[in-house]
Scaffold this active site. Structure first.
Site, PDB file in Angstrom:
ATOM      1  N   CYS A   1       0.822  -1.228   0.000  1.00 14.30           N
ATOM      2  CA  CYS A   1       0.000   0.000   0.000  1.00 14.30           C
ATOM      3  C   CYS A   1       0.850   1.270   0.000  1.00 14.30           C
ATOM      4  O   CYS A   1       0.328   2.352  -0.285  1.00 14.30           O
ATOM      5  CB  CYS A   1      -0.917   0.024   1.208  1.00 14.30           C
ATOM      6  SG  CYS A   1      -2.180  -1.228   1.094  1.00 14.30           S
TER       7      CYS A   1
HETATM    8  N1  COA Z   1     -20.833  -9.147   5.058  1.00 10.89           N
HETATM    9  C1  COA Z   1     -21.530  -9.270   6.206  1.00 10.89           C
HETATM   10  N2  COA Z   1     -20.974  -9.461   7.397  1.00 10.89           N
HETATM   11  C2  COA Z   1     -19.632  -9.535   7.444  1.00 10.89           C
HETATM   12  C3  COA Z   1     -18.830  -9.424   6.292  1.00 10.89           C
HETATM   13  C4  COA Z   1     -19.479  -9.224   5.058  1.00 10.89           C
HETATM   14  N3  COA Z   1     -18.802  -9.106   3.916  1.00 10.89           N
HETATM   15  N4  COA Z   1     -17.533  -9.520   6.651  1.00 10.89           N
HETATM   16  C5  COA Z   1     -17.531  -9.691   7.966  1.00 10.89           C
HETATM   17  N5  COA Z   1     -18.789  -9.712   8.456  1.00 10.89           N
HETATM   18  C6  COA Z   1     -19.236  -9.907   9.853  1.00 10.89           C
HETATM   19  C7  COA Z   1     -18.187 -10.650  10.647  1.00 10.89           C
HETATM   20  O1  COA Z   1     -18.348 -12.056  10.519  1.00 10.89           O
HETATM   21  C8  COA Z   1     -18.493 -10.177  12.057  1.00 10.89           C
HETATM   22  O2  COA Z   1     -19.565 -10.899  12.571  1.00 10.89           O
HETATM   23  P1  COA Z   1     -19.561 -11.310  14.126  1.00 10.89           P
HETATM   24  O3  COA Z   1     -19.565 -10.009  14.872  1.00 10.89           O
HETATM   25  O4  COA Z   1     -20.824 -12.104  14.238  1.00 10.89           O
HETATM   26  O5  COA Z   1     -18.312 -12.094  14.322  1.00 10.89           O
HETATM   27  C9  COA Z   1     -18.946  -8.743  11.843  1.00 10.89           C
HETATM   28  O6  COA Z   1     -19.373  -8.666  10.486  1.00 10.89           O
HETATM   29  C10 COA Z   1     -17.841  -7.746  12.092  1.00 10.89           C
HETATM   30  O7  COA Z   1     -16.657  -8.202  11.412  1.00 10.89           O
HETATM   31  P2  COA Z   1     -15.281  -7.458  11.480  1.00 10.89           P
HETATM   32  O8  COA Z   1     -14.255  -8.213  10.700  1.00 10.89           O
HETATM   33  O9  COA Z   1     -14.988  -7.129  12.915  1.00 10.89           O
HETATM   34  O10 COA Z   1     -15.676  -6.144  10.676  1.00 10.89           O
HETATM   35  P3  COA Z   1     -14.985  -4.758  10.701  1.00 10.89           P
HETATM   36  O11 COA Z   1     -15.935  -3.776  11.237  1.00 10.89           O
HETATM   37  O12 COA Z   1     -13.622  -4.818  11.306  1.00 10.89           O
HETATM   38  O13 COA Z   1     -14.797  -4.466   9.150  1.00 10.89           O
HETATM   39  C11 COA Z   1     -13.017  -4.460   7.544  1.00 10.89           C
HETATM   40  C12 COA Z   1     -14.001  -5.309   8.353  1.00 10.89           C
HETATM   41  C13 COA Z   1     -12.098  -5.369   6.745  1.00 10.89           C
HETATM   42  C14 COA Z   1     -13.815  -3.577   6.611  1.00 10.89           C
HETATM   43  C15 COA Z   1     -12.216  -3.604   8.531  1.00 10.89           C
HETATM   44  O14 COA Z   1     -11.673  -4.342   9.560  1.00 10.89           O
HETATM   45  C16 COA Z   1     -11.093  -2.846   7.855  1.00 10.89           C
HETATM   46  O15 COA Z   1     -11.273  -2.132   6.909  1.00 10.89           O
HETATM   47  N6  COA Z   1      -9.900  -2.935   8.368  1.00 10.89           N
HETATM   48  C17 COA Z   1      -8.816  -2.148   7.831  1.00 10.89           C
HETATM   49  C18 COA Z   1      -7.915  -2.959   7.031  1.00 10.89           C
HETATM   50  C19 COA Z   1      -7.927  -2.718   5.551  1.00 10.89           C
HETATM   51  O16 COA Z   1      -8.836  -2.239   4.925  1.00 10.89           O
HETATM   52  N7  COA Z   1      -6.836  -3.141   5.001  1.00 10.89           N
HETATM   53  C20 COA Z   1      -6.648  -3.133   3.592  1.00 10.89           C
HETATM   54  C21 COA Z   1      -5.233  -3.173   3.267  1.00 10.89           C
HETATM   55  S1  COA Z   1      -4.442  -1.681   3.833  1.00 10.89           S
END
Ligand code: COA
Length: 374
Positions: free
Chosen positions: A157
């Site tokens: 990135c």
């Molecule tokens: N659709 C519906 N639900 C989903 C899902 C999807 N595509 N992906 C995950 N979930 C669910 C998970 O299973 C979890 O359920 P649970 O609470 O019952 O366990 C819930 O949603 C929350 O998941 P989580 O992984 O904690 O979501 P989040 O709020 O952290 O969002 C990202 C996920 C990836 C968007 C977020 O963590 C993020 O952007 N992180 C930054 C990292 C990044 O973008 N890196 C890229 C390279 S720099």
């Protein structure tokens, strides 16, 4: 004597196709239903986990992404393929990545008011290159008719900012008068479209910038680069194991660990404070504080990351005029996000205005350039 280095032009090439959350998630859910039906017996016996559905409202809320551009839409939404279909090109044809690099490069050269003959070096810096050698940069150099030299760099990135850092150093040291830095982020082949956690994150794009010595600048929309700052800190939370070793290890070269995968929550928690601290320290070197910045061209991975970082720095959320957002349309474009934001949202700045261009992501890697409009 150190030369003043100027960012004198940028270019953006946007693919002609896009995929909305609704389209992408519709196809993922159809695939999940198919998978669950095909594996019904094992799932019922408890020996295999059923695939859960993805959700468009979740994706938009958790990431800020509504849509993404893609080089080739064909194949991605086909539940019997779930990856783009890119016909292989012969060795004597321009490679895909060089093709999109050239498109962005031509726009950056035009914006900087430069000809191929003005450029001394080409850096292609991005998250993935489609082959190891010959370098994509050398192919681009040949295609554009640039003399001098070119090389490829991979810094995930932060590839765009780190590439610009290397260009800055060459120009500052006087080893090159003008350098073209290109970020052909053709990331769609590395997405696991069957993985609910990451299938929505990325889009394709190409960006380019021209960095040159102040002595040669003719563009009337240019920025002095006041300084650069870089940081890396090893982490396994964002990883792709794809590579030539699979030939010898007998591993499946396309297994899930060979594609992009991450621990998103952990990335979020670990990268945001690092990025906020990095920006504070970079500004402090110039006796500046976040309030002095007219614009923040931040990495575009996740809207909630950017909100958190700006809150830490300003004590409030930055508005869209201060920190423009492109990931709603472009999604995460690996290293190109902050350069897209710069390209689309810099012309309104006036002489003397400060802006910071900053990337953060896999590695971990954080890279920034402090800019001042000329
Ligand atoms: N659709 C519906 N639900 C989903 C899902 C999807 N595509 N992906 C995950 N979930 C669910 C998970 O299973 C979890 O359920 P649970 O609470 O019952 O366990 C819930 O949603 C929350 O998941 P989580 O992984 O904690 O979501 P989040 O709020 O952290 O969002 C990202 C996920 C990836 C968007 C977020 O963590 C993020 O952007 N992180 C930054 C990292 C990044 O973008 N890196 C890229 C390279 S720099």
């Amino acid at each position: 004597m150190m030369q003043q280095v100027v960012l004198s032009g940028s270019g953006l090439w946007t693919p002609p196709h896009s995929i909305s959350n609704e389209e992408l998630i519709g196809s993922y859910n159809e695939y999940a239903d198919y998978f669950n039906q095909e594996n019904k017996a094992e799932i019922e016996a408890g020996t295999l986990e059923a695939m859960p559905h993805s959700s468009a409202p979740f994706v938009e809320k958790a990431s800020g992404i509504k849509s993404r551009y893609i080089y080739s839409k064909e194949g991605v939404l086909d539940i019997h393929r779930m990856r783009p279909l890119l016909p292989e090109r012969a060795d004597d044809e321009l490679s895909l990545q060089a093709e999109i690099a050239v498109k962005a490069a031509k726009k950056a050269l035009a914006a900087a008011n430069k000809q191929a003959s003005d450029i001394d070096a080409v850096i292609v810096s991005c998250a993935y290159t489609q082959r190891s050698y010959p370098a994509i940069a050398i192919e681009v150099q040949e295609e554009l008719g640039i003399k001098g030299f070119g090389f490829d760099m991979l810094v995930a990135c932060s590839a765009a900012t780190f590439g610009m850092h290397r260009a800055y150093e060459m120009v500052a040291a006087g080893t090159a008068k003008a350098v073209l830095v290109i970020n052909p982020e053709l990331v769609s082949p590395q997405i696991n479209y069957k993985d609910r956690d990451s299938h929505f994150i990325f889009g394709d794009v190409a960006t380019a910038t021209v960095l040159e010595t102040a002595e040669t600048v003719t563009s009337d929309n240019a920025y002095n680069i006041l300084s650069t700052k870089a940081l890396t800190k090893f982490s396994n939370t964002i990883r792709s194991n794809f590579g030539y070793m699979s030939h010898a290890t007998d591993a499946d070269p396309y297994g899930p660990d060979k594609l992009f995968h991450q621990e998103g929550r952990k990335v979020f928690k670990e990268v945001c404070p690092l990025a906020a601290q990095h920006i504070t320290e970079h500004l402090a070197k110039h006796e500046l504080v976040p309030e002095n910045l007219r614009r923040w061209w931040l990495h575009q991975a996740n809207i909630n990351m950017n909100t958190l970082i700006s809150k830490r720095l300003l004590g409030r959320e930055a508005n869209l005029d201060e920190a423009p957002v492109v990931l709603d349309r472009y999604a995460n474009t690996a290293s190109a996000g902050s350069v897209i934001a710069f390209n689309l949202y810099n012309e309104d700045l006036v002489a003397g205005d400060y802006g910071i261009l900053c990337s953060f992501g896999a590695g971990y890697s954080i890279g920034s350039l402090l800019l001042q409009k000329r």
